[in-house]
Design a protein around this motif. Structure first.
Motif, PDB file in Angstrom:
ATOM      1  N   GLN A 135       1.946   0.669  12.130  1.00 31.57           N
ATOM      2  CA  GLN A 135       2.489   0.591  10.776  1.00 31.57           C
ATOM      3  C   GLN A 135       2.145  -0.746  10.135  1.00 31.57           C
ATOM      4  OE1 GLN A 135       6.513   1.870  10.459  1.00 31.57           O
ATOM      5  NE2 GLN A 135       6.354   2.073   8.256  1.00 31.57           N
ATOM      6  N   TYR A 136       1.785  -0.682   8.858  1.00 33.76           N
ATOM      7  CA  TYR A 136       1.604  -1.909   8.094  1.00 33.76           C
ATOM      8  C   TYR A 136       2.713  -2.003   7.069  1.00 33.76           C
ATOM      9  CZ  TYR A 136      -0.832   1.342   4.922  1.00 33.76           C
ATOM     10  OH  TYR A 136      -1.162   2.397   4.110  1.00 33.76           O
ATOM     11  N   PHE A 137       3.015  -3.234   6.673  1.00 31.68           N
ATOM     12  CA  PHE A 137       4.169  -3.458   5.804  1.00 31.68           C
ATOM     13  C   PHE A 137       3.764  -4.140   4.518  1.00 31.68           C
ATOM     14  CE2 PHE A 137       6.087  -2.927   9.936  1.00 31.68           C
ATOM     15  CZ  PHE A 137       7.135  -2.094   9.637  1.00 31.68           C
ATOM     16  N   GLN A 138       4.566  -3.877   3.534  1.00 35.51           N
ATOM     17  CA  GLN A 138       4.355  -4.403   2.193  1.00 35.51           C
ATOM     18  C   GLN A 138       4.526  -5.924   2.196  1.00 35.51           C
ATOM     19  OE1 GLN A 138       7.356  -2.825  -0.280  1.00 35.51           O
ATOM     20  NE2 GLN A 138       6.523  -3.604  -2.167  1.00 35.51           N
ATOM     21  N   VAL A 139       3.661  -6.601   1.449  1.00 31.32           N
ATOM     22  CA  VAL A 139       3.866  -8.035   1.281  1.00 31.32           C
ATOM     23  C   VAL A 139       3.891  -8.405  -0.203  1.00 31.32           C
ATOM     24  CG1 VAL A 139       1.442  -8.728   1.377  1.00 31.32           C
ATOM     25  CG2 VAL A 139       3.192 -10.294   2.171  1.00 31.32           C
ATOM     26  N   LEU A 140       3.234  -7.582  -1.020  1.00 29.26           N
ATOM     27  CA  LEU A 140       3.222  -7.812  -2.465  1.00 29.26           C
ATOM     28  C   LEU A 140       4.199  -6.864  -3.119  1.00 29.26           C
ATOM     29  CD1 LEU A 140      -0.550  -7.661  -3.438  1.00 29.26           C
ATOM     30  CD2 LEU A 140       0.880  -9.647  -3.490  1.00 29.26           C
ATOM     31  N   ALA A 141       4.939  -7.368  -4.079  1.00 31.86           N
ATOM     32  CA  ALA A 141       5.688  -6.449  -4.921  1.00 31.86           C
ATOM     33  C   ALA A 141       4.690  -5.928  -5.940  1.00 31.86           C
ATOM     34  CB  ALA A 141       6.829  -7.169  -5.598  1.00 31.86           C
ATOM     35  N   PRO A 142       4.428  -4.612  -5.992  1.00 36.07           N
ATOM     36  CA  PRO A 142       3.351  -4.123  -6.854  1.00 36.07           C
ATOM     37  C   PRO A 142       3.599  -4.468  -8.315  1.00 36.07           C
ATOM     38  CG  PRO A 142       4.424  -2.334  -5.659  1.00 36.07           C
ATOM     39  CD  PRO A 142       5.150  -3.575  -5.317  1.00 36.07           C
ATOM     40  N   GLN A 143       2.495  -4.781  -9.017  1.00 37.20           N
ATOM     41  CA  GLN A 143       2.660  -5.100 -10.432  1.00 37.20           C
ATOM     42  C   GLN A 143       2.722  -3.802 -11.241  1.00 37.20           C
ATOM     43  OE1 GLN A 143      -1.032  -6.492 -11.835  1.00 37.20           O
ATOM     44  NE2 GLN A 143      -1.771  -7.131  -9.848  1.00 37.20           N
ATOM     45  N   GLN A 144       3.242  -3.954 -12.410  1.00 37.82           N
ATOM     46  CA  GLN A 144       3.329  -2.876 -13.400  1.00 37.82           C
ATOM     47  C   GLN A 144       3.805  -1.561 -12.776  1.00 37.82           C
ATOM     48  OE1 GLN A 144       0.361  -2.815 -16.400  1.00 37.82           O
ATOM     49  NE2 GLN A 144      -0.139  -4.954 -16.122  1.00 37.82           N
ATOM     50  N   ASP A 145       3.017  -0.493 -12.958  1.00 38.23           N
ATOM     51  CA  ASP A 145       3.500   0.822 -12.531  1.00 38.23           C
ATOM     52  C   ASP A 145       2.943   1.250 -11.184  1.00 38.23           C
ATOM     53  OD1 ASP A 145       4.869   1.069 -14.953  1.00 38.23           O
ATOM     54  OD2 ASP A 145       3.011   1.642 -15.953  1.00 38.23           O
ATOM     55  N   ILE A 146       2.340   0.321 -10.466  1.00 36.45           N
ATOM     56  CA  ILE A 146       1.745   0.690  -9.177  1.00 36.45           C
ATOM     57  C   ILE A 146       2.848   1.112  -8.219  1.00 36.45           C
ATOM     58  CG2 ILE A 146       0.487  -0.194  -7.180  1.00 36.45           C
ATOM     59  CD1 ILE A 146      -1.032  -2.005  -9.107  1.00 36.45           C
ATOM     60  N   ARG A 147       2.596   2.220  -7.556  1.00 33.83           N
ATOM     61  CA  ARG A 147       3.568   2.719  -6.590  1.00 33.83           C
ATOM     62  C   ARG A 147       2.814   3.301  -5.404  1.00 33.83           C
ATOM     63  NH1 ARG A 147       7.637   6.385  -9.826  1.00 33.83           N
ATOM     64  NH2 ARG A 147       7.503   4.807 -11.436  1.00 33.83           N
ATOM     65  N   ALA A 148       3.469   3.331  -4.267  1.00 35.61           N
ATOM     66  CA  ALA A 148       2.826   3.916  -3.093  1.00 35.61           C
ATOM     67  C   ALA A 148       2.502   5.377  -3.369  1.00 35.61           C
ATOM     68  CB  ALA A 148       3.750   3.809  -1.895  1.00 35.61           C
ATOM     69  N   SER A 149       1.370   5.843  -2.808  1.00 36.73           N
ATOM     70  CA  SER A 149       0.991   7.240  -3.035  1.00 36.73           C
ATOM     71  C   SER A 149       2.094   8.188  -2.601  1.00 36.73           C
ATOM     72  CB  SER A 149      -0.277   7.560  -2.247  1.00 36.73           C
ATOM     73  OG  SER A 149      -1.368   6.915  -2.819  1.00 36.73           O
ATOM     74  N   TRP A 150       2.714   7.864  -1.441  1.00 34.76           N
ATOM     75  CA  TRP A 150       3.737   8.799  -0.968  1.00 34.76           C
ATOM     76  C   TRP A 150       4.941   8.813  -1.887  1.00 34.76           C
ATOM     77  CZ3 TRP A 150       7.988   5.896   0.306  1.00 34.76           C
ATOM     78  CH2 TRP A 150       7.781   4.606   0.781  1.00 34.76           C
ATOM     79  N   LYS A 151       5.140   7.718  -2.622  1.00 35.94           N
ATOM     80  CA  LYS A 151       6.240   7.728  -3.601  1.00 35.94           C
ATOM     81  C   LYS A 151       5.876   8.592  -4.795  1.00 35.94           C
ATOM     82  CE  LYS A 151       8.669   3.503  -2.522  1.00 35.94           C
ATOM     83  NZ  LYS A 151       8.912   2.112  -2.825  1.00 35.94           N
ATOM     84  N   TRP A 152       4.638   8.432  -5.268  1.00 33.24           N
ATOM     85  CA  TRP A 152       4.173   9.285  -6.379  1.00 33.24           C
ATOM     86  C   TRP A 152       4.277  10.758  -5.979  1.00 33.24           C
ATOM     87  CZ3 TRP A 152       4.053   7.811 -11.075  1.00 33.24           C
ATOM     88  CH2 TRP A 152       3.574   6.553 -11.461  1.00 33.24           C
ATOM     89  N   LEU A 153       3.788  11.062  -4.767  1.00 38.09           N
ATOM     90  CA  LEU A 153       3.752  12.463  -4.349  1.00 38.09           C
ATOM     91  C   LEU A 153       5.166  13.011  -4.202  1.00 38.09           C
ATOM     92  CD1 LEU A 153       0.785  12.111  -1.871  1.00 38.09           C
ATOM     93  CD2 LEU A 153       0.789  13.442  -3.982  1.00 38.09           C
ATOM     94  N   GLY A 154       6.094  12.150  -3.749  1.00 38.45           N
ATOM     95  CA  GLY A 154       7.490  12.582  -3.691  1.00 38.45           C
ATOM     96  C   GLY A 154       8.013  12.928  -5.073  1.00 38.45           C
ATOM     97  N   LYS A 155       7.599  12.127  -6.057  1.00 37.70           N
ATOM     98  CA  LYS A 155       8.011  12.389  -7.442  1.00 37.70           C
ATOM     99  C   LYS A 155       7.427  13.709  -7.935  1.00 37.70           C
ATOM    100  CE  LYS A 155       8.952   8.614 -10.680  1.00 37.70           C
ATOM    101  NZ  LYS A 155      10.301   8.777 -10.772  1.00 37.70           N
ATOM    102  N   LEU A 156       6.136  13.910  -7.616  1.00 34.75           N
ATOM    103  CA  LEU A 156       5.490  15.157  -8.042  1.00 34.75           C
ATOM    104  C   LEU A 156       6.197  16.360  -7.414  1.00 34.75           C
ATOM    105  CD1 LEU A 156       1.655  14.394  -7.971  1.00 34.75           C
ATOM    106  CD2 LEU A 156       3.308  14.040  -9.782  1.00 34.75           C
ATOM    107  N   LYS A 157       6.616  16.172  -6.154  1.00 36.27           N
ATOM    108  CA  LYS A 157       7.319  17.267  -5.483  1.00 36.27           C
ATOM    109  C   LYS A 157       8.604  17.575  -6.236  1.00 36.27           C
ATOM    110  CE  LYS A 157       9.101  17.431  -1.172  1.00 36.27           C
ATOM    111  NZ  LYS A 157       9.206  16.826   0.154  1.00 36.27           N
ATOM    112  N   GLY A 158       9.267  16.512  -6.682  1.00 33.96           N
ATOM    113  CA  GLY A 158      10.487  16.694  -7.470  1.00 33.96           C
ATOM    114  C   GLY A 158      10.224  17.442  -8.759  1.00 33.96           C
ATOM    115  N   LEU A 159       9.068  17.149  -9.373  1.00 33.85           N
ATOM    116  CA  LEU A 159       8.727  17.827 -10.627  1.00 33.85           C
ATOM    117  C   LEU A 159       8.455  19.305 -10.388  1.00 33.85           C
ATOM    118  CD1 LEU A 159       6.258  15.354 -12.348  1.00 33.85           C
ATOM    119  CD2 LEU A 159       8.605  15.849 -12.988  1.00 33.85           C
ATOM    120  N   ARG A 160       7.811  19.557  -9.255  1.00 31.22           N
ATOM    121  CA  ARG A 160       7.398  20.928  -8.945  1.00 31.22           C
ATOM    122  C   ARG A 160       8.635  21.777  -8.674  1.00 31.22           C
ATOM    123  NH1 ARG A 160       3.076  24.344  -8.568  1.00 31.22           N
ATOM    124  NH2 ARG A 160       2.826  25.381  -6.562  1.00 31.22           N
ATOM    125  N   ALA A 161       9.516  21.280  -7.819  1.00 24.11           N
ATOM    126  CA  ALA A 161      10.785  21.971  -7.638  1.00 24.11           C
ATOM    127  C   ALA A 161      11.530  21.834  -8.956  1.00 24.11           C
ATOM    128  CB  ALA A 161      11.572  21.324  -6.509  1.00 24.11           C
TER     129      ALA A 161
END
Lengths: 318, 921, 171
Positions: B628-654
């Motif tokens: 496992q690798y860990f976050q060191v930067l707080a992402p700028q602007q709207d950058i989000r982890a892919s798995w977070k985006w995909l979780g959101k998309l899953k929410g939209l789909r349901a």
């Protein structure tokens, strides 16, 4: 005197007293500063007098906080008692031949009674705060009051003996030929010491002693409730000064080119200054020293003074 | 275990170790310079002097260098002895007489071993009043800065660069008190491991040039444990952040994987994280202002997703969390790899073998310890450099171990062992398409076509186990080589066979496995390592998804689907025509990526995905080790982890999107339940609610500065630091100050040890495993068997389908990729220094073919790719066998061809096909 | 008893003593040259910035109110790309000055830096840099450092020997 005039006098006295009490904030700070080679508040208004306004406004606008652990009603009542009892004492003070609110024939006894009531505010305030330091302060206040109340009354009895009256106008009138300070120097000294203790001013501010009790009985008070204790203290200074003048320094008597109230005010002001000078110069004694001083030295002295005065008065009468 | 007495206190020590490493392992601070756990002792710096006494009665004792003193039963030594302390103080005072007054402008300051040792010995005032020696510096290329004045002549640099890594161009010049460490002339350091000099050098002679561009002291870097993303080895790294930018990558010790060293691609290939080409805002194409806010984005995405048929394209460089989130979103049947059929098949084959449990996959440490290595086809110098370094160690150590056994020398006695070893070498057979620097170490190195190498592999298997089918058509010369290799493997104790997929040849994979099977029949457990192209190729392969070709076929047969592409530039792996066909047939295209590329241009909706330093994730390396690798930067602007985006998309789909945030460890648990192949992966690191004494692990060192000023230009009231709910690490200097669990170590530091040498405080013993074991979970079949205690030597599968011998054709050339360490990788090429070292497009031919065609080096030659002629200058590749042509992989300006296909080469654009009378080998 | 009266009298006499109060702002306070007031960045005798961006001041700062970024010019001379002090946090302890190896950061006897808005107390490099050598005239760090930084030739610094000829084996 009409009722209207009477009310006018009452309101006038009240107004003047409260003004003086507030003004003393500035006077004390300036005088203390001068005696400490400083200047004191000199920025707001002429000579910095408006510091009074600033301080008052601040007190009014501070959060009026009641600690959740306090006994709420007693906590609120305590500061009111101190102001009320001191103000009541002023009822019998003859500011001039005409300006006296109640010319009681037991005037002096009334004064003693009222000033003794003041200790209730300390005891109640300290107890209601529900705080170790406050309670200790209150206990100290009570025992100090007991120690000094006794000879305060006794120290004035010499004057009463010489006058043969408790009426303060009579006492003033009796000093037309000579002020009682001449006949009763020890009485004056003892009364003044007792007075300082009574108002728990420095050096006798044992109940609040910041350095050990972090303000003692009023540690939990803020805002205008704290302000009431403050005003009570300044009114106490004024009261003791006024009483000293009345009892030993001829009250409103003075040369006729100036009105009697001026002479009264002037003499009182000197004693107020003396109060502040004491604060500026003397260190606070230890608690047990203060109580021992009262019971072991001052009480025998005042009894001796009373004995000698009585004997002399008896001899002279013969 | 011998008992030794240090300052009259008894300690248990390991036999065969030297006194210095024993002291360090026991937690006794003892200064040293020239000793390094991976390089051994030479006793050159005289800094680690201690007193050794004859017996308990001996009050005088003698001064010895602890690094040269073997631990013996009943040994009595004193570290705090007056004479030893005075000796050490004097040595450092000498060393410091010429050290410049440079610390304020020296990049090593704050993580400097020399500073630490000077403080440790108590030297604080320069009494030497004469002049300081100076040197001229050299320009050593884009990665390293050279400042010779600071040198204390410990020789560690050449001992690493030359002795350990096999570099030729860094040496020692001049003599006595003015020796010089550098190149003969200024120039780029050739070794791809030169970056390690930054960490090997105890002072600031070699410093990180990339760090210099945005210099930050170690105490100011917020750090996190991470995993290198540039090849399939999964080296452990630390990522360092300051002011919201990734600033430095340093080595994170993992005794099973990378040990103390990294390659330059891994160390310096991080610039893409800070690049201007990053996708930072969600984009919706075909509108005036493409960057959009959350609300309109979600509205559009809901339209794209609702009621449509979805397919997902997984990525070998995205974490397993992201890939599995995509599976959860689109369903297993609709999940494809972004790879063409054949490469996908090859990785799948490798994954299947690794997973089967029949194959023993060695870790890099085990490769280092092997005594016979056979490389089949894979150019590991370029595709897995740290593995090449491990293979080099295997060769050197095997010889050293034999020499040591004869002379009775311990392995750490570096110089003496080298004297005893002389030119002897362990066994390495390097059978590749192209020459490689590893050839120097090899007993046999052959340049052949992949099919021929595979056949040689089968021939070796036959030579080991004659019951296997023989290859009668092999020449006699070859046969003797085959027999020698077979003999060496047979007589070895830990043979290792390395192959991979970069030759696009299934035969190689099967041959490697078959040799292991043959060795199994004679009772030898041979390790087989397959190198894969990307950091999570193994993870993606273990998901066993169909290839991109299947996705294209499906989309073409039934248009109108919405495709979700995860962190992959399809145009780098799939030919342009096919990729275009796929994208044209899709109704909606949603792309998640961190960098703008040709695929993101096709996206109807582009979502900014976090780079590896901005999120947590798990990747699986070549030996199926999940790390496992860990976050060191707080992402700028709207950058989000892919798995977070995909979780959101899953929410939209349901329809009733609950929008609940999931943590990576929850995804891993779901993955474990859904796919048994990943059993155990959720143990890869402690869960986000892990605390030590109720405290999280701080990313910032105790000395972290500027907390109240960093953002003061924006607002003078300090904002709350970002809260990390995904891991037990905190964006703060507050937290547990001690040694955290090995998977969570954010940086190495110990009181008095500010440099990376403090790693010894984190190890069970110097050079050993980390306390509480090295991080990572092995998912390979063998590891699972080992865990359940059922490990019994099952035979690796035998393959009988021997490929046909390679024959050069007259009119076509076999097109193979040449992987370049610098340049072939998509992300690392954003680093300017790496781009500078990357090759320009070329076409490679063997000498024989070039002569036959009548062309010389640099001539423009046309190669026909997908019906188009592309012109590249010729580069003659020595030893490349006739009939093969090479194109550099992943270099901009070269269209993606079908690797392993036969292509046409002409001398001009409209020329007739040329026929080359190549000899058939 | 008499001593008490004497004390009261002596204190009373202070009424007529000279007052120690200085009526700031009409009258300014005389501050010692080493008074720890406003923080400045000074310059070398050659007029260049003294700060080399070594981060020691930031590390020494107990309230973490200094943030900077080191950068390097084409000669290898270090300078701060930005240098920010949040004076609303500063406690004027002077540790930064103590930590500074190049005498760049100095605390000067200026205390008149009150502002109505806290944000105005955030000073950037332009606000901090002064055209003076401050308390340590004549000091130039690069003259004694090991790196050349465009200030000198290799081996030309104070107390440095000419560069070693690596082709020579002579003693």
């Amino acid at each position: 005197m009409t009722v209207f005039q009477h009310i006018l006098i009452v309101l006038g006295v009240l107004f003047v007293l409260l003004t003086i009490a507030a003004g003393l904030i500035w006077v004390e700070r300036r005088l203390l500063a001068l005696w400490q080679d400083r200047l004191g508040p000199n920025r707001a208004g002429p000579l910095g007098i408006f510091i009074v306004v600033a301080d008052t406004l601040k007190l009014f606008f501070k959060e009026d906080w009641i600690p959740p652990f306090a006994d709420k009603w007693v906590f609120v009542a305590a500061p009111a008692i101190v102001v009320a009892s001191v103000l009541m004492s002023f009822v019998i003070i003859p500011f001039s031949p005409v300006i006296v609110i109640a010319d009681l024939n037991v005037g002096l006894l009334f004064f003693l009674a009222m000033s003794s009531l003041g200790v209730y505010s300390i005891v109640l305030g300290g107890w209601a705060s529900n705080n170790k330091y406050s309670l200790l302060g209150a206990l100290r206040g009570a025992s100090q009051m007991m120690a000094y109340e006794v000879f305060m009354g006794l120290s004035l009895m010499g004057v009463v003996m010489l006058t043969g009256s408790f009426n303060l106008q009579d006492i003033v009138a009796a000093q037309r030929s000579m002020w009682f300070i001449v006949y009763q120097p020890l009485g004056f000294i003892l009364f003044f010491i007792a007075g300082v203790a009574e108002t728990h001013r420095l050096p006798f501010d044992i109940p609040e002693a910041e350095s050990e009790l972090i303000a003692g009985y009023h540690a939990e008070y803020s805002g205008m409730k704290f302000g009431m204790f403050f005003i009570g203290e300044y009114l106490g200074i004024t009261l003791i000064s006024a009483m000293t003048v009345t009892m030993f320094f001829g009250g409103w008597l003075g040369p006729g080119f100036l009105p009697p109230w001026f002479w009264f005010g002037g003499k009182t002001a000197i004693f107020i200054g003396l109060f502040i000078l004491l604060r500026a110069s003397l260190p606070r004694p230890r608690y047990d020293q203060l109580i021992g001083f009262g019971w072991k030295l001052l009480l025998p002295l005042v009894l001796a003074n009373l004995l000698v005065t009585g004997a002399v008065a008896l001899l002279l009468k013969k | 275990m011998p008992t030794i007495y240090i300052d009259s206190k008894p300690y248990e020590a390991l036999a065969g170790k030297n006194l210095l490493e024993t002291c360090l392992g026991l937690g006794i601070d003892l200064p040293y310079f020239c000793w390094h756990p991976a390089l051994g002792s030479v006793g050159a710096c005289r800094q680690c002097a201690v007193k050794v006494f004859k017996d308990a009665q001996d009050g005088t004792g003698r001064l010895v260098m602890s690094c040269m003193e073997m631990v013996k039963e009943g040994m009595r030594a004193s570290v705090s002895d007056k004479d030893a302390v005075a000796f050490r103080a004097q040595v450092i005072e000498w060393l410091m007489t010429n050290h410049p007054h440079d610390c304020p402008v020296c990049d090593e300051g704050g993580s400097c071993h020399l500073q630490d040792m000077t403080v440790m010995t108590g030297h604080d005032y320069r009494r030497f009043r004469y002049k300081k020696r100076t040197y001229e510096n050299q320009n050593l290329g884009p990665f390293l800065h050279h400042e010779m004045n600071r040198c204390i002549q410990c020789y560690r640099c050449v001992r690493f660069y030359h002795d350990y890594a096999g570099g030729k161009d860094l040496g020692v010049f001049a003599a006595h008190n003015h020796v010089y460490f550098g190149r003969e002339t200024s120039g780029i350091l050739e070794s791809p491991f030169s970056g390690n000099l930054v960490e090997v050098c105890p002072t600031g002679v070699f410093t990180d040039k990339l760090l210099k561009e945005h210099y930050t002291r170690k105490w100011d870097l917020a750090s996190a444990p991470s995993i290198c993303q540039h090849c399939s080895l999964g080296c452990n790294i630390f990522t360092g952040e300051r002011y919201g930018r990734l600033r430095q990558i340093t080595n994170r010790y993992n005794s099973e994987v990378n040990g103390y060293f990294l390659c330059d691609k891994g160390r310096f290939g991080y610039a893409f994280v800070n690049d201007v080409n990053r996708v930072t805002r969600p984009l919706l194409r075909n509108q005036t202002i493409e960057a959009v806010d959350e609300a309109p984005l979600m509205k559009t995405l809901r339209e794209m997703l609702s009621g449509e048929e979805l397919i997902g394209i997984g990525s070998p460089r995205a974490s397993i969390e992201s890939n599995f989130s995509l599976i959860q979103l689109v369903g297993r049947d609709n999940f494809y790899q972004g790879l063409p059929e054949y490469p996908a098949y090859l990785s799948g084959k490798v994954a299947e073998l690794v997973q089967s449990g029949a194959l023993y996959v060695p870790s890099l440490k085990e490769i280092e310890a092997s005594d016979a290595v056979l490389v089949l086809g894979e150019d590991i110098w370029n595709t897995a450099p740290v593995m090449a370094l491990a293979v080099r160690q295997a060769v050197v150590r095997t010889a050293a171990a034999q020499a040591g056994k004869q002379s009775g020398l311990p392995a750490w006695h570096d110089l003496a062992v080298k004297e005893a070893t002389q030119e002897k070498k362990g066994f390495l057979a390097n059978l590749t398409v192209c020459p490689s620097p590893l050839d120097e170490e090899a007993a046999f190195s052959l340049r052949r076509a992949p099919d021929t190498i595979a056949r040689l592999g089968f021939a070796i298997a036959h030579a080991i186990d004659p019951s296997l089918p023989s290859l009668p058509d092999i020449s006699t010369a070859m046969r003797s080589i085959v027999n020698s290799i077979a003999g060496a493997l047979r007589s070895a104790q830990h043979p290792v066979i390395i192959s991979g997929v970069s030759c696009y040849n299934e035969g190689l994979i099967k041959a490697a496995c078959t040799i292991a099977a043959a060795l199994h029949t004679i009772g030898l457990r041979a390790g087989v390592a397959y190198v894969l192209p990307e950091c999570n190729s193994m993870g993606l392969a273990l998901l066993h998804a169909p290839s991109f070709d299947n996705a294209t076929a499906r989309v073409l047969s039934k248009p109108g689907v919405t495709a979700i592409i995860l962190e992959a530039d399809i145009y780098r792996t799939v030919a342009e025509k096919e990729a275009d066909a796929f994208f044209d047939a899709c109704k909606h295209i949603i792309v998640l990526d961190s960098m703008h590329n040709r695929t993101t241009q096709k996206a109807h909706a582009l979502l900014p995905a976090a780079a590896f330093a901005e999120t947590d994730g798990t990747i699986i390396n070549y030996e199926a080790r999940a790390q496992q690798y860990f976050q060191v930067l707080a992402p700028q602007q709207d950058i989000r982890a892919s798995w977070k985006w995909l979780g959101k998309l899953k929410g939209l789909r349901a329809a009733a999107g609950n929008g609940q945030q999931v943590h990576p460890d929850e995804i891993l648990q779901q993955l474990e339940q859904a796919l048994p192949a990943f059993k155990g992966i959720s143990r890869v690191a402690p869960s986000p609610d892990f605390r030590v004494h109720g405290q999280p692990i701080p990313r910032d060192p105790q000395r972290y500065s500027g907390r109240t000023a960093i953002l003061a230009n924006l607002t003078v009231s300090e904002p709350r630091p970002p809260q990390d709910t995904d891991s037990p690490l905190a964006f703060s200097m507050e937290g547990y100050p001690g040694i955290p669990p090995p998977a969570l170590i954010p940086f190495y530091w110990a009181p008095g040890w500010n440099s990376n040498q403090s790693v010894s405080k984190y190890q069970q013993e110097p050079g050993g495993a980390l306390r509480d074991g090295d991080p990572g979970v092995l998912l390979s079949g063998q590891a699972v068997l080992r865990l359940t205690g059922e490990e019994k030597p099952t035979a690796p599968p035998l393959f009988m389908d021997i490929p046909e011998a390679f024959e050069a054709r007259e009119d076509r050339w076999l097109l193979l990729p040449q992987v370049h360490l610098f340049g072939s990788d998509e992300l690392s090429s954003y680093t300017p220094g790496i781009r500078r070292l990357a090759p320009q497009p070329y076409i490679g031919l063997g000498e024989a073919d070039a002569t036959a065609l009548g062309v010389i080096e640099g001539d423009d030659i046309f190669v026909w790719l997908e019906g188009k002629a592309c012109s590249f200058p010729l580069a003659i590749r020595k030893g490349l066998c006739p009939g093969i042509t090479l194109l550099p992989m992943g270099i901009p300006g070269i269209p993606v061809p079908q690797w392993g296909s036969w292509v046409k080469i002409t001398l001009s654009e409209d020329a007739e096909e040329i026929r080359c009378p190549s000899k058939i080998f | 008893m008499l001593s008490l009266l004497r004390t009261i009298w002596l204190v009373f006499l202070h009424l007529f003593h000279k007052k120690a109060t200085i009526e700031y702002p009409e009258e300014k306070i005389p501050l010692h040259p080493r008074y720890r007031g406003r923080i400045v960045l000074t310059r070398d005798p050659d007029g260049q910035e003294r700060c080399v961006g070594c981060y020691l001041c930031a590390a020494a700062c107990p309230v973490d109110c200094i943030a900077l970024q080191a950068a390097e010019d084409e000669n290898g001379r270090r300078y701060p790309e930005f240098f920010r002090i949040n004076f609303s946090r500063c406690i004027f302890c002077g540790y930064c000055e103590d930590a500074c190896p190049t005498y760049a950061i100095q605390l000067i006897p200026d205390v008149e830096m009150a502002e109505f808005h806290r944000q105005d107390l955030v000073f950037e490099k332009e606000d901090l840099l002064i055209d003076s050598e401050g308390k340590y005239p004549g000091y130039n760090y690069y003259k004694i450092a090991g790196i050349t930084a465009g200030v000198k030739e290799t081996g030309q610094g104070a107390n440095e020997e000419p560069p070693v000829d690596v082709h020579s084996l002579l003693p």
